[in-house]
Design an enzyme around this catalytic site. Structure first.
Site, PDB file in Angstrom:
ATOM      1  N   PRO A   2       0.844  -1.212   0.000  1.00 19.43           N
ATOM      2  CA  PRO A   2       0.000   0.000   0.000  1.00 19.43           C
ATOM      3  C   PRO A   2       0.873   1.254   0.000  1.00 19.43           C
ATOM      4  O   PRO A   2       1.829   1.345   0.761  1.00 19.43           O
ATOM      5  CB  PRO A   2      -0.786  -0.111   1.307  1.00 19.43           C
ATOM      6  CG  PRO A   2      -0.620  -1.521   1.761  1.00 19.43           C
ATOM      7  CD  PRO A   2       0.671  -2.012   1.201  1.00 19.43           C
ATOM      8  N   GLU A   3       0.559   2.185  -0.887  1.00 16.11           N
ATOM      9  CA  GLU A   3       1.270   3.461  -0.958  1.00 16.11           C
ATOM     10  C   GLU A   3       0.314   4.571  -0.539  1.00 16.11           C
ATOM     11  O   GLU A   3      -0.785   4.299  -0.058  1.00 16.11           O
ATOM     12  CB  GLU A   3       1.804   3.686  -2.380  1.00 16.11           C
ATOM     13  CG  GLU A   3       2.702   2.530  -2.857  1.00 16.11           C
ATOM     14  CD  GLU A   3       3.240   2.731  -4.264  1.00 16.11           C
ATOM     15  OE1 GLU A   3       3.403   3.885  -4.690  1.00 16.11           O
ATOM     16  OE2 GLU A   3       3.500   1.734  -4.946  1.00 16.11           O
TER      17      GLU A   3
END
Ligand SMILES: [Zn+2]
Length: 282
Positions: A2-3
């Site tokens: 996840p960014e």
């Protein structure tokens, strides 16, 4: 992994669901998920606390409580999920559960076990214990002028490595970095210090646009990411280069994959040229 857009999607979805709720004692299925303090202190400190709001810095979710701050980092495969009632039976990688006193529950699932949570007393501890090496949020806390000035200060290093460096700016990861470099026509191997002012401005604008689109589409689900309600993101359908090795770029060239900064890196050899001629520099 996840960014920024995935963590921001979780933040926006979760905040109205848990704001004002009071934590019951948490369940520690894998106590080593707690980075600070010790698991017993974490459980005792969280029980009875009420959620005020949720903010974000880079990939850190910062849940402000009536006393103290709960911080979550999902790392590679973590998911922070919300359920109205009981935990789903199919959740194989459950690490922590955070029931609320109203019967709803927040839970942390993580296949690879790198995700971590912290419970700190306040903003000083947040800064000194959790965010000590973390730069400003690239989406919320850095304007164009700051970005260009910080870029100019870097004497060595490839632009891709710099964007991934969370001490430079927080939030970028492998997927969005490749997409931003493609949109700004920059080769991922370019030395950051050789960017002209125009190239640096274009890169900053590409970062704003790509991250905003990523958030608008609810993030990218490449393998594991789910939002707080368990739904997949939609941005993967919009990716121009990431994960598309051997496919055609819109220019007709074939997208290639290489390694830069130790990470699998996708780029178009036609749209992203390695070196600019000197007269193009300003
Ligand atoms: Zn191309």
């Amino acid at each position: 992994m996840p960014e920024l857009p995935e963590v921001e999607t979780i933040r926006r979805e979760l905040e109205p669901l848990i704001r004002g709720k009071k934590f019951a004692p948490p369940l520690m299925h894998m106590p080593s998920t707690v980075a600070y303090p010790d698991p017993e202190g974490f459980a005792a400190g969280l029980a009875g606390r009420t959620v005020k709001n949720i903010v974000r810095r880079g990939k850190y979710l910062i849940i402000n409580l009536d006393r103290g701050i709960l911080v979550v980092h999902l790392r590679m495969t973590g998911n922070l999920l919300y359920a109205e009632g009981a935990l789903p039976d199919k959740e194989r990688f459950l690490r922590l559960s955070f029931p609320f006193t109203d019967g709803s529950i927040l839970y942390f699932s993580d296949m690879r076990r790198f995700g971590r949570v912290w419970l700190v007393a306040g903003s000083d501890e947040l800064q000194n214990i959790v965010l000590r090496r973390i730069g400003p949020d690239i989406f919320n806390e850095m304007d164009r002028k700051q970005f260009i000035e910080l870029l100019k200060k870097r004497e060595r290093g490839r632009i891709k490595a710099l964007l991934l460096d969370q001490g430079f700016a927080a939030g970028m990861g492998n997927i969005y970095t490749d997409e931003c470099l493609f949109r700004s026509g920059l080769h991922p191997r370019r030395q950051a210090s050789t960017l002209s002012r125009v190239e640096a401005e274009n890169l900053y604008e590409a970062i704003r646009v790509v991250l905003a689109e990523g958030i608008e589409y609810g993030g990218t689900t490449f393998r594991d990411y789910r939002n707080a309600r368990g739904a997949l993101g939609d941005f993967q359908s919009r990716l121009a280069v990431y994960g598309r090795k051997g496919e055609r770029c819109h220019c007709g060239s074939v997208i290639e994959k290489t390694a830069v900064a130790g990470r699998g890196t996708y780029y178009c050899p036609n749209c992203q040229t390695e070196c600019k001629e000197p007269e193009e520099e300003t």
